[in-house]
Design an enzyme around this catalytic site. Structure first.
Site, short mmCIF file in Angstrom:
data_model
loop_
_atom_site.label_atom_id
_atom_site.label_comp_id
_atom_site.label_asym_id
_atom_site.label_seq_id
_atom_site.Cartn_x
_atom_site.Cartn_y
_atom_site.Cartn_z
N GLY A 230 0.83 -1.19 0.00
CA GLY A 230 0.00 0.00 0.00
C GLY A 230 0.87 1.24 0.00
N GLY A 232 1.53 4.84 2.11
CA GLY A 232 1.29 5.59 3.34
C GLY A 232 1.64 7.04 3.13
N GLY A 235 5.40 7.27 2.30
CA GLY A 235 5.98 6.50 1.21
C GLY A 235 5.31 5.15 1.12
N VAL A 237 4.51 1.11 1.42
CA VAL A 237 4.59 0.06 2.43
C VAL A 237 4.77 -1.26 1.69
CG1 VAL A 237 3.46 -1.02 4.40
CG2 VAL A 237 3.01 1.39 3.90
N LYS A 250 7.71 -0.07 6.12
CA LYS A 250 7.27 1.28 5.75
C LYS A 250 8.50 2.09 5.40
CE LYS A 250 3.59 3.61 8.02
NZ LYS A 250 2.73 3.85 9.18
N ASN A 349 -7.03 2.81 10.30
CA ASN A 349 -5.82 2.62 11.09
C ASN A 349 -5.86 1.38 11.97
OD1 ASN A 349 -4.53 4.83 10.01
ND2 ASN A 349 -5.42 6.24 11.52
N ASP A 362 -0.72 2.98 13.34
CA ASP A 362 -0.62 4.41 13.05
C ASP A 362 -0.48 5.26 14.29
OD1 ASP A 362 -0.66 5.63 10.38
OD2 ASP A 362 -2.22 4.13 10.06
P1 ADP Z 1 0.20 6.06 6.81
O1 ADP Z 1 -0.47 6.03 8.14
O2 ADP Z 1 1.56 6.63 6.82
O3 ADP Z 1 -0.68 6.66 5.76
P2 ADP Z 1 -0.29 3.25 6.88
O4 ADP Z 1 0.44 2.71 8.05
O5 ADP Z 1 -1.76 3.47 7.07
O6 ADP Z 1 0.41 4.54 6.36
O7 ADP Z 1 -0.07 2.24 5.67
C1 ADP Z 1 -0.68 2.40 4.41
C2 ADP Z 1 -1.26 1.08 3.93
O8 ADP Z 1 -0.27 0.06 3.87
C3 ADP Z 1 -2.34 0.51 4.86
O9 ADP Z 1 -3.60 1.03 4.56
C4 ADP Z 1 -2.24 -0.98 4.59
O10 ADP Z 1 -2.97 -1.33 3.44
C5 ADP Z 1 -0.77 -1.18 4.33
N1 ADP Z 1 -0.08 -1.58 5.59
C6 ADP Z 1 0.49 -0.76 6.50
N2 ADP Z 1 1.03 -1.44 7.52
C7 ADP Z 1 0.81 -2.74 7.26
C8 ADP Z 1 1.12 -3.98 7.95
N3 ADP Z 1 1.77 -3.95 9.12
N4 ADP Z 1 0.71 -5.13 7.40
C9 ADP Z 1 0.04 -5.14 6.21
N5 ADP Z 1 -0.28 -4.02 5.53
C10 ADP Z 1 0.09 -2.84 6.03
MG MG Z 2 -2.82 5.21 7.88
#
Ligand code: ADP
Ligand code: MG
Length: 477
Positions: A230, A232, A235, A237, A250, A349, A362
């Protein structure tokens, strides 16, 4: 003492029964047949601190080794390695230290020379502040009042981004530099005695060295990148592999401001202080190359918001819903007990493991204590009115967000306040407007939502009480 606790006293020589790749940075990887000496019995009787014959030290699971003196008359173990013993995370936390956030109250950012002179008035020997340099972008200026005048020191950076006021001695960050000159003038006109504190939010700094010293650094070579998961805020993930286990990675986009880097690391630093089955856990941070990686537990089913929307009523059972609600509430009970405010609790989150355990993630906005001033980024539909209006964040403002989260959960991922224009939400809520229950929402759950949405934060239940109410709700089978 139980039998478990006395299995291998310190000093015992053991032999690896299976290859153990290690799962966490503090684990000691070894191969079948390797020789290991037990150094310490950890708080968790299933895990020992051991030293490998090659000199490296770390944690090993009990069921992967046997005592050397017994190894000759024990028949070959089963060819399939067992699952390493589950670990008591509190024992692990003891091993890896907490990485602190340091605030820089004396850092005033982008102010002019004249502004800094005004702030250092009336003069007082040793009164100081730090600002961004106007002549050399990216550098800083240390301004010190002495004998009625202000002295300016250019702070330069080296290729590692370490800072120096004299071009000789370099410090990892401004906090370390200031601490040094608070102890000793060391070439400045005088020692730094009194700081001029910035009004409003203070800048924070997280030390990369501290992540290394406290046992959170992961060598880049130990990480295998597999595929993107995904995107974030900072950047991409990625799904990766670390010592034989799936992890989420991440990344911090290459070109980022100092502030963005610090915010990214702030999330990691917060995560070093938290450990609970219903919070997404930090595995480590990879800092030895750019970009910086934050490595967390992999959550195979992704974000709950997405899961609710794509699976919907046909797949998600009433039991799933109550389980997700309890999981998240449990994580929040833990945060509440640590006096941590999340500030961004929402189904986007919350992540789901392959076994459908929901975990809160998050922690980018999470802070101990309650103040925070930049309100631009606040998710209005999830944020309590007193937090939006007066910046009063508390565990009780998280409770409000939990009510919105429940609404999302029981409406299978709908966006809250479906019929209210985004700009009018605050006014609607102020006038006492609250959302209706989602279709098919159990009355007990809707009652919890309404309790969470009490205008007076003190009238809202805390998470411990919400947990009790959720435990009472038994879905029809
Ligand atoms: P940010 O908060 O910086 O926007 P996120 O932590 O929400 O980023 O991550 C963005 C996306 O990446 C999430 O919506 C999810 O789909 C995926 N993702 C993030 N962390 C994980 C994880 N630990 N395991 C699986 N997918 C994850
Ligand atoms: Mg998020």
């Amino acid at each position: 003492m139980t039998d478990k606790e006395s299995r291998f006293p310190p000093g015992t020589t053991c032999v690896g029964k299976y290859d153990f790749p290690g799962r966490a940075p503090h684990d000691l990887p070894f191969r079948k047949g390797d020789s290991l000496i037990i150094i310490k019995v950890s708080k968790d009787p299933n895990w020992y601190k051991a030293r490998h014959s090659n000199g490296t030290e770390g944690m090993i699971p009990y069921n992967y080794v046997m005592e050397k003196s017994n190894s000759s008359h024990i028949s070959n173990p089963s060819p399939v390695p067992p699952t390493p013993c589950s670990r008591d995370e509190s024992a692990v936390m003891e091993k890896r230290g907490v990485v602190k956030l340091h605030t820089m109250p004396w850092f005033h950012g982008d102010i002019t020379r004249a502004d800094s002179e005004a702030l250092l008035t009336p003069p007082k020997d040793g009164l100081f502040l730090v600002r961004e340099s106007q002549a050399h972008k990216g550098n800083y200026t240390l301004c010190v009042s002495y004998k009625g005048k202000v002295e300016f020191y250019q702070i330069e950076k080296d290729s590692r981004q370490w800072v120096s006021a004299d071009g000789e001695e370099y410090f990892e960050n401004l906090v370390k530099l200031v601490e040094h000159y608070q102890k000793d003038a060391d070439g400045l006109v005088c020692r730094l005695r009194h700081s001029v504190e910035k009004k409003g939010a203070h800048d924070i700094v997280v030390s990369l060295e501290e992540f290394k010293n406290k046992g959170w650094a992961i060598p880049r070579a130990d990480l295998d990148m597999k595929s993107t998961l995904g995107k974030g805020e900072f950047g991409e993930v990625w799904l990766g592999e670390y010592r034989g286990n799936k992890v989420a990675i991440k990344m911090l986009k290459e070109i980022k401001s100092r502030q963005a880097t610090q915010q990214f690391l702030a999330e990691a630093s917060v995560m070093t202080t938290l450990s609970h089955t219903n919070l997404v856990g930090l595995i480590g941070v990879s800092l030895d190359e750019s970009p910086i990686y934050l490595v967390t537990e992999f959550m195979g089913k992704g974000a709950l918001e997405q899961y609710l929307r794509t699976r919907g009523r046909s797949v998600i059972t009433k039991q799933n819903q109550i389980d997700f609600a309890r999981n998240v509430c449990n994580g929040m009970v833990y945060l509440e007990s640590k006096n941590f405010v999340h500030r961004d609790l929402a189904s986007r989150n919350v992540l789901l493991s392959d076994e459908l355990v929901a975990k809160v993630s998050d922690f980018g906005l999470a802070r101990e204590g309650v103040t925070r001033s930049d309100s631009q980024k606040l998710p209005v539909k999830w944020t309590a009115p007193e937090a939006l209006k007066e910046n009063k964040f508390s565990n009780k403002s998280d409770v409000w967000s939990f009510g919105i989260f429940l609404w999302e959960l029981y409406s299978y991922g709908r966006v809250p306040y479906p019929r209210v224009p985004a700009n009018d939400i605050m006014q609607f809520v102020e006038r006492g407007y609250r959302m209706d229950p989602p279709d098919g929402c159990p009355p007990v759950i809707y009652q919890i939502m309404k309790d969470c949405w009490q205008a007076d934060p003190n009238a809202r239940p805390n998470f411990t009480r919400i947990m009790k109410s959720l435990e009472k709700e038994v879905p029809p089978s």
